[in-house]
Design a protein around this motif. Sequence first.
Motif, PDB file in Angstrom:
ATOM      1  N   UNK A 301       0.899  -1.280  -0.229  1.00 50.61           N
ATOM      2  CA  UNK A 301      -0.072  -0.198  -0.521  1.00 50.61           C
ATOM      3  C   UNK A 301       0.997   0.931  -0.213  1.00 50.61           C
ATOM      4  N   UNK A 302       0.062   2.486  -0.199  1.00 51.14           N
ATOM      5  CA  UNK A 302       0.725   3.578  -0.464  1.00 51.14           C
ATOM      6  C   UNK A 302       0.100   4.908   0.671  1.00 51.14           C
ATOM      7  N   UNK A 303       0.760   5.390   1.723  1.00 55.48           N
ATOM      8  CA  UNK A 303      -0.201   6.082   2.749  1.00 55.48           C
ATOM      9  C   UNK A 303       0.903   7.314   2.442  1.00 55.48           C
ATOM     10  N   UNK A 304      -0.165   7.920   3.401  1.00 53.57           N
ATOM     11  CA  UNK A 304       0.033   9.601   3.122  1.00 53.57           C
ATOM     12  C   UNK A 304       0.209  10.576   4.504  1.00 53.57           C
ATOM     13  N   UNK A 305       0.580  11.436   4.619  1.00 56.57           N
ATOM     14  CA  UNK A 305       0.383  11.964   6.172  1.00 56.57           C
ATOM     15  C   UNK A 305       0.775  13.306   5.660  1.00 56.57           C
ATOM     16  N   UNK A 306      -0.457  14.103   5.608  1.00 60.08           N
ATOM     17  CA  UNK A 306      -0.349  15.575   5.440  1.00 60.08           C
ATOM     18  C   UNK A 306       0.105  16.593   6.650  1.00 60.08           C
ATOM     19  N   UNK A 307       0.180  17.343   6.627  1.00 59.04           N
ATOM     20  CA  UNK A 307       0.129  18.374   7.186  1.00 59.04           C
ATOM     21  C   UNK A 307       2.153  18.289   8.595  1.00 59.04           C
ATOM     22  N   UNK A 308       2.542  17.786   7.550  1.00 58.05           N
ATOM     23  CA  UNK A 308       4.174  17.278   8.811  1.00 58.05           C
ATOM     24  C   UNK A 308       4.891  18.939   8.538  1.00 58.05           C
ATOM     25  N   UNK A 309       5.598  18.784   9.662  1.00 61.91           N
ATOM     26  CA  UNK A 309       6.819  20.359   9.974  1.00 61.91           C
ATOM     27  C   UNK A 309       8.411  19.297   9.433  1.00 61.91           C
ATOM     28  N   UNK A 310       8.806  19.517   9.180  1.00 62.69           N
ATOM     29  CA  UNK A 310      10.615  19.689   8.713  1.00 62.69           C
ATOM     30  C   UNK A 310      11.313  20.642   9.995  1.00 62.69           C
ATOM     31  N   UNK A 350      17.764  16.576  10.723  1.00 61.55           N
ATOM     32  CA  UNK A 350      16.639  16.769  10.298  1.00 61.55           C
ATOM     33  C   UNK A 350      15.569  15.912  10.630  1.00 61.55           C
ATOM     34  N   UNK A 351      14.495  16.222  11.458  1.00 61.17           N
ATOM     35  CA  UNK A 351      13.661  15.410  12.105  1.00 61.17           C
ATOM     36  C   UNK A 351      12.213  15.646  12.033  1.00 61.17           C
ATOM     37  N   UNK A 366       5.378  23.462  17.582  1.00 59.77           N
ATOM     38  CA  UNK A 366       6.048  23.867  17.750  1.00 59.77           C
ATOM     39  C   UNK A 366       6.414  25.066  18.693  1.00 59.77           C
ATOM     40  N   UNK A 367       6.571  25.511  20.026  1.00 56.81           N
ATOM     41  CA  UNK A 367       5.827  26.611  21.098  1.00 56.81           C
ATOM     42  C   UNK A 367       7.610  27.418  20.882  1.00 56.81           C
ATOM     43  N   UNK A 368       7.344  28.610  21.145  1.00 55.25           N
ATOM     44  CA  UNK A 368       8.731  29.445  21.199  1.00 55.25           C
ATOM     45  C   UNK A 368       9.721  28.945  21.840  1.00 55.25           C
ATOM     46  N   UNK A 369       8.579  28.665  23.305  1.00 53.30           N
ATOM     47  CA  UNK A 369       9.531  27.728  24.731  1.00 53.30           C
ATOM     48  C   UNK A 369      10.513  26.961  23.736  1.00 53.30           C
ATOM     49  N   UNK A 378      22.036  24.996  18.446  1.00 52.74           N
ATOM     50  CA  UNK A 378      22.498  24.872  17.259  1.00 52.74           C
ATOM     51  C   UNK A 378      21.928  26.261  16.689  1.00 52.74           C
ATOM     52  N   UNK A 379      22.065  25.749  14.987  1.00 48.89           N
ATOM     53  CA  UNK A 379      20.486  27.273  14.185  1.00 48.89           C
ATOM     54  C   UNK A 379      20.017  26.199  14.372  1.00 48.89           C
ATOM     55  N   UNK A 380      18.211  26.861  14.648  1.00 55.22           N
ATOM     56  CA  UNK A 380      16.839  25.974  13.589  1.00 55.22           C
ATOM     57  C   UNK A 380      16.259  27.175  12.654  1.00 55.22           C
ATOM     58  N   UNK A 381      16.152  25.685  11.710  1.00 52.50           N
ATOM     59  CA  UNK A 381      15.329  25.971  10.795  1.00 52.50           C
ATOM     60  C   UNK A 381      13.574  24.955  10.685  1.00 52.50           C
ATOM     61  N   UNK A 382      12.418  25.599  10.340  1.00 52.95           N
ATOM     62  CA  UNK A 382      11.402  24.417  10.500  1.00 52.95           C
ATOM     63  C   UNK A 382      10.649  25.071   9.136  1.00 52.95           C
TER      64      UNK A 382
END
Length: 450
Positions: A301-310, A350-351, A366-369, A378-382
């Motif tokens: 099968x192929x599954x898809x999950x939307x609304x992801x954050x990298x 990368x997570x 992902x809260x500001x805290x 580290x340097x953070x990029x979302x």
Amino acid sequence: MSLVIAKFGGTSVANYSAMVNCAKIVLNNPKTRLVVVSASSGVTNLLVELIRPSITDEDRVLRLTQIAAIQYEIIDRLPRSEVLIAQIDLLLSRVTHLSESLVLNRSKQLIDELLSIGEQCSSLLFSYVLRQQGLVAEKFDVRDVMRTDSHFGKAEPQLTDIFERSNELLRPLLEETVIVTQGFIGANHDGITTTLGRGGSDYSAALLAEALNAETVEIWTDVAGIYTTDPRLAPNARAINEISFNEAAEMATFGAKVLHPSTILPAVRKGIQVFVGSSKAPDDGGTWIRNQIDHSPTYRAIAIRKDQTLLNLHSFDMLHTHGFLADVFAILARHKISVDLITTSEVNVSLTLDKTGSDSSGQQLLSSTLIEELERHCDVKVETNLCLVALIGNKIPSTTGICSRVFEVLADFNVRMSSFGASEHNLCFLVSDHDAAHVVDALHRNLFES
């Protein structure tokens, strides 16, 4: 006693006619003694809207009216019962009171109590529908057995307590009557209402099945089983007759909406088979999920999950040192953030993160805290607006040519991240929201239809 637990989702108990269809399913199987229901379709979404801080008084009244209308559409089709009307009216009054209280007190405890009322209403109404159809049926408050911790919005079930209380309080009732209870909700040790997270009704049914040593859990929804992928994305997607626990767990984890990600876990622990079928067309068959199956194809099968954050973390402190990842995961754990996929280089991690099962309050993932804590290391990029696509199957890493075939299909798309080899059952990659549907369709045509 051979016990079957039937769980009916929101569309299956959306209105009176839908509930009658479900009642016939229960009537047709004498082994079905425990029924778990979601809130009627649309009710939970309306309750979530009542939580919004920006909701106006006019909008609140409209949402309350809509919630009441869903309940009374069912009541009006049942033999008149002043007891039932009084019980529903009491629950609706509680919704009004809680929604007004949230204006001044944004307590997660109050939010969970408010969100629980959809299931309380549907379980009460469905017990009356079953009686109308000739069954001896009673509503049971699942909070008496579904003990959890106090993490409101995504409470963690306490298995030992659930097992003990289910066998003490619930099992004796099943000998005499069909019991209708609620999914999604529980209570902490003080009896305060908690919720298991959106989609937790499947999990509730499986936990009760595990506690009561059931033979089967039936998940009744609006589709006739699990498909090779979402038919809306690939018109030639087909139903799967049976899949293994491992495959189903992968599909649930990576976005198959028919199952909640946690559902399979209790079933695996006890070897309980799971059936997924359509309450609208129960004679059309469905999908059996079992420990042992006859056929294990490379591509299932192929599954898809939307609304992801990298989440991208960059630091030269990673180079030839130890402890960086431990610090990062300790921070994420404190903020109760679950990581799905991870890739690393010498100075970069990368997570992927997902909102599935996150707090019902709609709190930002992902809260500001949290970001501030990470930025000390580290340097953070979302990055957002991403979709996770997962190819599910068997012996994927050890099958020659899979990667070349898959990435040949993906040649015209930008793959932001990939994960391969950690599991025998999946190959995952991250693509943009814009490309996701095209990616799924292209993969299905090349891997499943050729």
